[in-house]
Each structure stands twice: as C-alpha cells, then as structure tokens.
Design an enzyme around this catalytic site. Sequence first.
Site, PDB file in Angstrom:
ATOM      1  N   HIS A  59      40.992  40.752  37.766  1.00 43.13           N
ATOM      2  CA  HIS A  59      40.029  40.163  38.045  1.00 43.13           C
ATOM      3  C   HIS A  59      38.857  39.831  37.454  1.00 43.13           C
ATOM      4  O   HIS A  59      37.976  40.647  37.328  1.00 43.13           O
ATOM      5  CB  HIS A  59      39.790  40.132  39.656  1.00 43.13           C
ATOM      6  CG  HIS A  59      38.205  39.262  40.815  1.00 43.13           C
ATOM      7  ND1 HIS A  59      38.915  38.908  41.635  1.00 43.13           N
ATOM      8  CD2 HIS A  59      37.664  38.830  39.999  1.00 43.13           C
ATOM      9  CE1 HIS A  59      38.025  38.557  42.432  1.00 43.13           C
ATOM     10  NE2 HIS A  59      36.732  38.055  41.300  1.00 43.13           N
ATOM     11  N   HIS A 111      35.608  36.587  36.148  1.00 43.97           N
ATOM     12  CA  HIS A 111      34.567  35.339  36.406  1.00 43.97           C
ATOM     13  C   HIS A 111      35.127  35.034  35.048  1.00 43.97           C
ATOM     14  O   HIS A 111      33.982  35.636  34.119  1.00 43.97           O
ATOM     15  CB  HIS A 111      33.727  34.663  37.128  1.00 43.97           C
ATOM     16  CG  HIS A 111      34.509  35.313  38.707  1.00 43.97           C
ATOM     17  ND1 HIS A 111      34.517  34.350  39.118  1.00 43.97           N
ATOM     18  CD2 HIS A 111      34.593  36.435  39.338  1.00 43.97           C
ATOM     19  CE1 HIS A 111      34.705  34.770  40.367  1.00 43.97           C
ATOM     20  NE2 HIS A 111      34.568  36.643  40.459  1.00 43.97           N
ATOM     21  N   LEU A 112      34.982  33.576  33.985  1.00 39.81           N
ATOM     22  CA  LEU A 112      34.673  33.372  32.535  1.00 39.81           C
ATOM     23  C   LEU A 112      33.530  32.386  32.717  1.00 39.81           C
ATOM     24  O   LEU A 112      33.874  32.053  31.379  1.00 39.81           O
ATOM     25  CB  LEU A 112      36.578  33.012  32.013  1.00 39.81           C
ATOM     26  CG  LEU A 112      37.335  34.406  31.706  1.00 39.81           C
ATOM     27  CD1 LEU A 112      38.438  33.250  31.228  1.00 39.81           C
ATOM     28  CD2 LEU A 112      36.770  35.603  31.311  1.00 39.81           C
ATOM     29  N   ASN A 154      36.914  29.512  40.585  1.00 38.16           N
ATOM     30  CA  ASN A 154      35.732  29.462  41.760  1.00 38.16           C
ATOM     31  C   ASN A 154      34.492  28.493  40.710  1.00 38.16           C
ATOM     32  O   ASN A 154      33.361  29.122  40.371  1.00 38.16           O
ATOM     33  CB  ASN A 154      34.981  30.696  41.720  1.00 38.16           C
ATOM     34  CG  ASN A 154      34.623  31.422  41.476  1.00 38.16           C
ATOM     35  OD1 ASN A 154      34.677  31.937  40.212  1.00 38.16           O
ATOM     36  ND2 ASN A 154      33.218  32.397  41.922  1.00 38.16           N
ATOM     37  N   HIS A 211      38.271  43.390  44.597  1.00 40.56           N
ATOM     38  CA  HIS A 211      37.337  43.873  44.506  1.00 40.56           C
ATOM     39  C   HIS A 211      36.747  44.879  45.999  1.00 40.56           C
ATOM     40  O   HIS A 211      35.978  44.534  46.632  1.00 40.56           O
ATOM     41  CB  HIS A 211      35.836  42.624  43.735  1.00 40.56           C
ATOM     42  CG  HIS A 211      35.460  42.070  44.228  1.00 40.56           C
ATOM     43  ND1 HIS A 211      36.052  41.182  45.562  1.00 40.56           N
ATOM     44  CD2 HIS A 211      36.235  40.747  44.250  1.00 40.56           C
ATOM     45  CE1 HIS A 211      36.241  40.418  46.306  1.00 40.56           C
ATOM     46  NE2 HIS A 211      35.935  39.604  45.151  1.00 40.56           N
TER      47      HIS A 211
HETATM   48  C1  NCD Z   1      31.448  35.951  41.341  1.00 43.03           C
HETATM   49  C2  NCD Z   1      30.938  35.228  41.640  1.00 43.03           C
HETATM   50  O1  NCD Z   1      30.071  35.190  40.426  1.00 43.03           O
HETATM   51  O2  NCD Z   1      31.421  34.317  40.919  1.00 43.03           O
HETATM   52  N1  NCD Z   1      30.358  36.746  42.001  1.00 43.03           N
HETATM   53  C3  NCD Z   1      30.246  38.402  42.448  1.00 43.03           C
HETATM   54  O3  NCD Z   1      29.308  38.921  43.650  1.00 43.03           O
HETATM   55  N2  NCD Z   1      31.342  39.193  43.003  1.00 43.03           N
HETATM   56  C4  NCD Z   1      32.269  35.168  42.926  1.00 43.03           C
HETATM   57  C5  NCD Z   1      32.986  36.422  44.062  1.00 43.03           C
HETATM   58  O4  NCD Z   1      34.176  37.433  43.082  1.00 43.03           O
HETATM   59  O5  NCD Z   1      32.944  37.259  45.057  1.00 43.03           O
HETATM   60 ZN    ZN Z   2      35.095  37.918  41.836  1.00 37.69          ZN
END
Ligand code: NCD
Ligand code: ZN
Length: 350
Positions: free
Chosen positions: A18, A20-21, A46, A179
């Site tokens: 998991h 975010h890149l 996202n 998460h």
């Molecule tokens: C994530 C994001 O910034 O894209 N933020 C976070 O607090 N984890 C989105 C997510 O996984 O909830």
């Molecule tokens: Zn996330």
Amino acid sequence: MPTLPGDRLTLTRPDDWHIHLRDGAMLRAVMPDVAARFARAIVMPNLKPPVVTAADARAYRERILVAVPEGLRFEPLMTLYLTRDTTPEIIREAAREGWVKAVKWYPTGATTNSDFGVADVRPLSAVLEAMQETGLPLLMHGEVVDAEVDIFDREKVFIDRTLSRLVEDFPGLRMVMEHITTREAAQFVREAPANLGATITVHHLLYNRNAMLAGGIRPHYYCLPILKREVHRQALLEAATGGNPKFFLGTDSAPHPTDAKQSDCGCAGSYTAHAAIELYAEAFDSVGRLDRLEAFASFHGPDFYGLPRNTDTLTLMREPRPVPERIEVEAGVTLTPLRAGERVSWRVAS
Ligand code: NCD
Ligand code: ZN
C-alpha cells in the site's frame, strides 16, 4: 530465514502492499526511496484525476517506470479506483492486463482525493462479482465518513456497519482492510475467514496519538486513519509480529508538500518511504521479534495476492543514521519525511 548476527539482518527483498507514489515531480522525488527498498508495491490510484480504467493505469505505470532510477528494479502493481461508473467490463479489461492487481474503495470523503469514491459498494455488486471471478481483490479504506461519528471511532464503526456484512456476502472475494489502526480491526481480521487480510503501516506500529498531539501539534504525524491510543498500537504490534499470514506490510507512505501539511487545514498523510523497512525493523526489534520481520514484509503479501515471493535479498545494518529535515521535490517545494531531523536505527546496506 533471515541471518541474524545482531547488527546485520538479511531478508528476502520486501514489497510494499500500500503506497502513494503521486505523479510528476513528487513521483520523481519519492521513487529512489521506494525502489531502493521494495521490489514491488501496490500503487494507490487516488491521483487527480483518479486512475479509473485499465488505460489510465497503463499510462500511470509507464510514468512510474520512467521515474525508477537507473540500476534499480521496481515493479509497480497497479490498482483501479472504484467509482460509481466502474462496470464489470472495466474490471474484466483491467484483469486482462496482468499488472492491474486490485481495486481500491474509498468511501466518499474519507481521505485525500476520495471525492470520486462511493459511499457504499452494495449497489456495485455486479462489479464485485466481476472482481471475484477475475481474482482482483477489493482494497478498502475502512472508515465511515458520517460527520456524527467521532474520528477516533470511524474504523470500528466501519467494521460493525459495513465490513462484517461484506465479508458474509462475498465469501469468494479477497479483501484487504488497508492500514488498520485499532485493536478491534486486528481482532476482526484475525477471526474473519482467510479471504480477508490487512496491511499495517509502520507509523501506526511506532506511534500513538501523543506523537501528534502532546506537547505541540505535529502535522507530519497526521494521517488517516488517524493515530490512536497506545492500547491500539500494542495490538497492532502484536498482530504484525505474531506470524499470522493475514497481516502484511503496507506503508501507506503518502507524500504531500511541506506547505500543504503545515497549513490552516493541513492534509492527511505521512511520508515514510525514505526509511520504511528500517522503521519496521525498529518496531519489530522493540518487541524482540526481528525474526518475524521477513514473513510480514516479504512473504505474507505475495502469498495473499497469489504472486511469487521475491528471490533476491535486502540487508539492513543496525547503524543510526540521521533523517534530513526536508527532501527537495522541485524549486520551492519540499517534502518533510517522518522523523525529520531525528535518527533511524537501521540503514540499508548498499
Ligand atoms: C493518503 C493520501 O494522502 O493519499 N493519506 C493518508 O493520510 N493516509 C490517503 C489514504 O490512504 O487515506
Ligand atoms: Zn493510503
């Protein structure tokens, strides 16, 4: 088995289930950190606009591969963003592309860039059936979004109202509660059938909500689901280090520009990719369970997804190293890593 002569830990190379890149300059800034540690990662969709079709995922995957530094190997495992326009045909087409590996459900309004999400997946049962048929798991941000539910209770209420029924109604659909942050979630996942797994971030293993709120407000510890009480951190540590294959590594590393976090309405997300596996080693070491890190970081994830385990290795040295105050993204934009200006206890051997 990892070799364990005290200050050196060799593991099968881990994956991040998991992450975010992002895109553009931020993608280029974070990719060296990610590829230096992980062989593969489940890449969250996202973006703005979100990754909703196989064509979007293909284009994003190409941009990621271009950002991988020369000499490093990294395989992005792509996900689609579940929207009200997702159809069974979109799912089947994505599944035909071997590298789309999952579909992510963001309850509308739950977190960063979740506006395209759906409040409920029930009306999309034909889509879920197509996922079940094609073997694409449903990854979920497990929090309700009702304004009247306290932010610290949103995960627990999601389990009671939504997840418990979903697990009953779709016994053949693999699902990942992403998460997890509470004792209740760890217990629910442990007791649920084998088609439900969970990722656990390293910041939720290392910190409770005091890190964010006591003695000053620290926006870089603000993420969603939000950090909880110490009892929950303890329960997560027990789940991660307990050897149960339902729990696996997912950093949820979520970079935002420093200014976007240090603002009147700062956004959610903590950046941990700069020291991810090192920080997990700290967490496992804190309970004397470094011997369980390899299974959590390198075996349980691929086994759940039905993918081969990696065959190469990564070595960590127990050697404190400083974390920079800021990471440069592009002119005038920085990223603040978790533990900025402090130390981590391990480093990756080059
Ligand atoms: C994530 C994001 O910034 O894209 N933020 C976070 O607090 N984890 C989105 C997510 O996984 O909830
Ligand atoms: Zn996330």
